[in-house]
Design an enzyme around this catalytic site. Structure first.
Site, mmCIF file in Angstrom:
data_model
loop_
_atom_site.group_PDB
_atom_site.id
_atom_site.type_symbol
_atom_site.label_atom_id
_atom_site.label_comp_id
_atom_site.label_asym_id
_atom_site.label_seq_id
_atom_site.Cartn_x
_atom_site.Cartn_y
_atom_site.Cartn_z
ATOM 1 C CB CYS A 1 -0.942 0.007 1.194
ATOM 2 S SG CYS A 1 -2.083 -1.380 1.178
ATOM 3 C CG HIS B 1 -3.256 3.489 1.812
ATOM 4 N ND1 HIS B 1 -3.679 3.051 0.580
ATOM 5 C CD2 HIS B 1 -3.378 2.432 2.656
ATOM 6 C CE1 HIS B 1 -4.030 1.780 0.670
ATOM 7 N NE2 HIS B 1 -3.863 1.382 1.924
ATOM 8 C CG ASN C 1 -6.646 -0.891 0.919
ATOM 9 O OD1 ASN C 1 -5.884 -0.470 0.044
ATOM 10 N ND2 ASN C 1 -6.198 -1.346 2.072
HETATM 11 O O1 UT7 Z 1 -3.972 -1.014 3.522
HETATM 12 C C1 UT7 Z 1 -3.044 -1.624 4.361
HETATM 13 C C2 UT7 Z 1 -3.324 -1.350 5.761
HETATM 14 N N1 UT7 Z 1 -4.543 -2.002 6.165
HETATM 15 C C3 UT7 Z 1 -5.247 -1.403 7.075
HETATM 16 O O2 UT7 Z 1 -4.927 -0.339 7.479
HETATM 17 C C4 UT7 Z 1 -6.432 -2.153 7.641
HETATM 18 C C5 UT7 Z 1 -6.427 -1.957 9.132
HETATM 19 N N2 UT7 Z 1 -7.486 -2.650 9.825
HETATM 20 C C6 UT7 Z 1 -8.790 -2.273 9.742
HETATM 21 O O3 UT7 Z 1 -9.148 -1.415 8.969
HETATM 22 C C7 UT7 Z 1 -9.763 -2.906 10.699
HETATM 23 O O4 UT7 Z 1 -9.059 -3.636 11.672
HETATM 24 C C8 UT7 Z 1 -10.803 -3.840 10.004
HETATM 25 C C9 UT7 Z 1 -11.785 -3.004 9.223
HETATM 26 C C10 UT7 Z 1 -10.102 -4.816 9.093
HETATM 27 C C11 UT7 Z 1 -11.593 -4.614 11.057
HETATM 28 O O5 UT7 Z 1 -12.225 -3.730 11.969
HETATM 29 P P1 UT7 Z 1 -12.071 -3.954 13.535
HETATM 30 O O6 UT7 Z 1 -12.893 -2.918 14.173
HETATM 31 O O7 UT7 Z 1 -10.610 -3.984 13.854
HETATM 32 O O8 UT7 Z 1 -12.762 -5.364 13.733
HETATM 33 P P2 UT7 Z 1 -12.130 -6.727 14.297
HETATM 34 O O9 UT7 Z 1 -11.145 -7.297 13.331
HETATM 35 O O10 UT7 Z 1 -11.664 -6.491 15.698
HETATM 36 O O11 UT7 Z 1 -13.411 -7.645 14.323
HETATM 37 C C12 UT7 Z 1 -14.536 -7.331 15.146
HETATM 38 C C13 UT7 Z 1 -15.624 -8.356 14.879
HETATM 39 C C14 UT7 Z 1 -15.139 -9.806 14.948
HETATM 40 O O12 UT7 Z 1 -16.151 -10.576 15.540
HETATM 41 P P3 UT7 Z 1 -16.038 -11.011 17.100
HETATM 42 O O13 UT7 Z 1 -14.776 -11.809 17.177
HETATM 43 O O14 UT7 Z 1 -15.971 -9.735 17.868
HETATM 44 O O15 UT7 Z 1 -17.281 -11.793 17.296
HETATM 45 C C15 UT7 Z 1 -15.020 -10.202 13.499
HETATM 46 O O16 UT7 Z 1 -15.188 -11.585 13.302
HETATM 47 O O17 UT7 Z 1 -16.160 -8.181 13.561
HETATM 48 C C16 UT7 Z 1 -16.170 -9.447 12.886
HETATM 49 N N3 UT7 Z 1 -16.020 -9.188 11.461
HETATM 50 C C17 UT7 Z 1 -17.055 -8.952 10.649
HETATM 51 N N4 UT7 Z 1 -18.371 -8.885 10.869
HETATM 52 C C18 UT7 Z 1 -19.181 -8.613 9.833
HETATM 53 C C19 UT7 Z 1 -14.876 -9.124 10.740
HETATM 54 N N5 UT7 Z 1 -15.157 -8.844 9.450
HETATM 55 C C20 UT7 Z 1 -16.500 -8.731 9.379
HETATM 56 C C21 UT7 Z 1 -17.385 -8.446 8.331
HETATM 57 N N6 UT7 Z 1 -18.695 -8.381 8.596
HETATM 58 N N7 UT7 Z 1 -16.966 -8.206 7.063
#
Ligand code: UT7
Length: 318
Positions: A113, A245, A275
């Site tokens: 990225c 980004h 992204n």
């Molecule tokens: O471009 C390169 C750099 N990349 C980034 O900067 C990405 C950085 N990370 C992020 O943007 C975020 O961490 C995400 C958007 C990927 C995820 O958001 P989050 O608030 O960190 O969520 P999480 O990974 O902590 O997941 C929270 C919950 C989980 O469920 P439980 O374990 O709390 O029951 C996941 O399983 O959300 C669940 N989850 C989803 N639910 C519905 C994960 N993906 C999804 C989804 N739909 N698509």
């Protein structure tokens, strides 16, 4: 003293729009979750057979037109991509052939990225030394090819697209400074393991420890912005536009807050593009230039964070 200045910009998005509702019909997710956690509403996905080089070519031709250049004016081609058409030759060589540029150096940059920021910084150094007069710098990706479409935690995040700039030598800056970083100790946080024939890995798809990447992105970009301002002896209010980004609106908002910038000083495309990795900054920059927000003379900060981990910024006067 020779400086490097952006002469023209271009971009291209595949036609096919995939909405959050489309994805919710394939994996267990919802528009509400995707919008609230990421800010993404839709993304573009390349059609079967449409490659990274196809997207790069469209963006590059537009940038050449905007710069008032023809192919023979270009004496360096750099393509930032993590989804090349082939293992080799590099996508820059394929693009060069498409555009009818014969002879000058052409190579790819792989910094995921952060790739476009790396590529722009490299091109600027070629121009500053006098060895290049006009560089074509492209960020192009077909992330849809390396996404696991059954993994809801990643498949909702990415999109395809390309952006390009022509960078030219001039008497006035131009690119004011660039700041590039990497730390491979964090390689497992966000990766595509090599495909089986290469390294015996289990998958050729993106895996990400999203929450850890998120927290590192916010703190690292905070420090990077401070480093960029200090290096140029600038205050926050000297920056007119932030072109970040486009990974997550919450990360973008945190960086804008650090800079004391209102969101209407930030070029945001993550809602429509998702992204697009190395393509996201040149795509957003071109959007801001073409809709008239970014004007000649404006000071613009580009910053990125991604797999590697890699991170970097370019400060420029457009
Ligand atoms: O471009 C390169 C750099 N990349 C980034 O900067 C990405 C950085 N990370 C992020 O943007 C975020 O961490 C995400 C958007 C990927 C995820 O958001 P989050 O608030 O960190 O969520 P999480 O990974 O902590 O997941 C929270 C919950 C989980 O469920 P439980 O374990 O709390 O029951 C996941 O399983 O959300 C669940 N989850 C989803 N639910 C519905 C994960 N993906 C999804 C989804 N739909 N698509």
């Amino acid at each position: 003293m020779t400086y490097a200045r952006i002469l023209g910009t271009g971009s291209f998005l595949p036609e096919h729009v995939v909405t959050n509702a489309d994805l919710a019909s394939q994996v267990n997710t919802s528009d509400e979750w995707i919008v609230s956690r990421t800010g993404i509403r839709e993304r573009r996905i390349a059609r079967a057979g449409e490659t990274t080089c196809d997207l790069a070519e469209r963006a590059a031709r537009q940038a050449l037109d905007a710069a008032g250049c023809v192919a023979s004016d270009i004496d360096l081609v750099i393509v930032a991509t993590t989804t090349p058409d082939r293992v080799f030759p590099g996508t820059a060589c394929l693009l060069q052939e498409r555009l009818g540029i014969h002879g000058p150096a052409a190579f790819d940059v792989q910094a995921v990225c952060t790739g476009f920021v790396y590529a722009l910084a490299i091109a600027e150094k070629f121009i500053r030394t006098g060895s290049t007069k006009r560089a074509l710098v492209v960020g192009a990706e077909t992330m849809s090819r390396i996404v696991d479409w059954n993994d809801r935690s990643t498949c909702v995040l990415f999109g395809d697209g390309a952006g390009a700039v022509v960078l030219g030598a001039g008497d006035a800056p131009g690119i004011l400074s660039s700041h590039l970083h990497a730390d491979g100790a964090y390689k497992e946080l966000l990766t595509v393991a090599a495909t089986e024939p290469l390294q015996g890995a289990a998958t050729g798809h993106i895996t990400m420890r999203g929450n850890e990447v998120f927290r590192m992105a916010v703190t690292t970009l905070d420090a990077l912005v401070g480093e960029t301002l200090a290096a140029n002896d600038l205050r926050q209010t000297d920056i007119r536009w932030l072109v970040p980004h486009q990974a997550n609106i919450r990360i973008i908002a945190a960086t804008a807050k650090r800079l004391g910038m209102a969101m209407d000083q930030v070029i945001v495309t993550v809602d429509r593009h998702g992204n697009t990795s190395a393509a996201s900054i040149p795509l957003a920059f071109d959007v801001g230039v073409r809709d008239g927000r970014i004007q000649r003379g404006d000071v613009v900060l580009m910053e990125a964070f991604g797999g590697g981990l890699t991170w970097g910024s370019v400060l420029l006067r457009y």
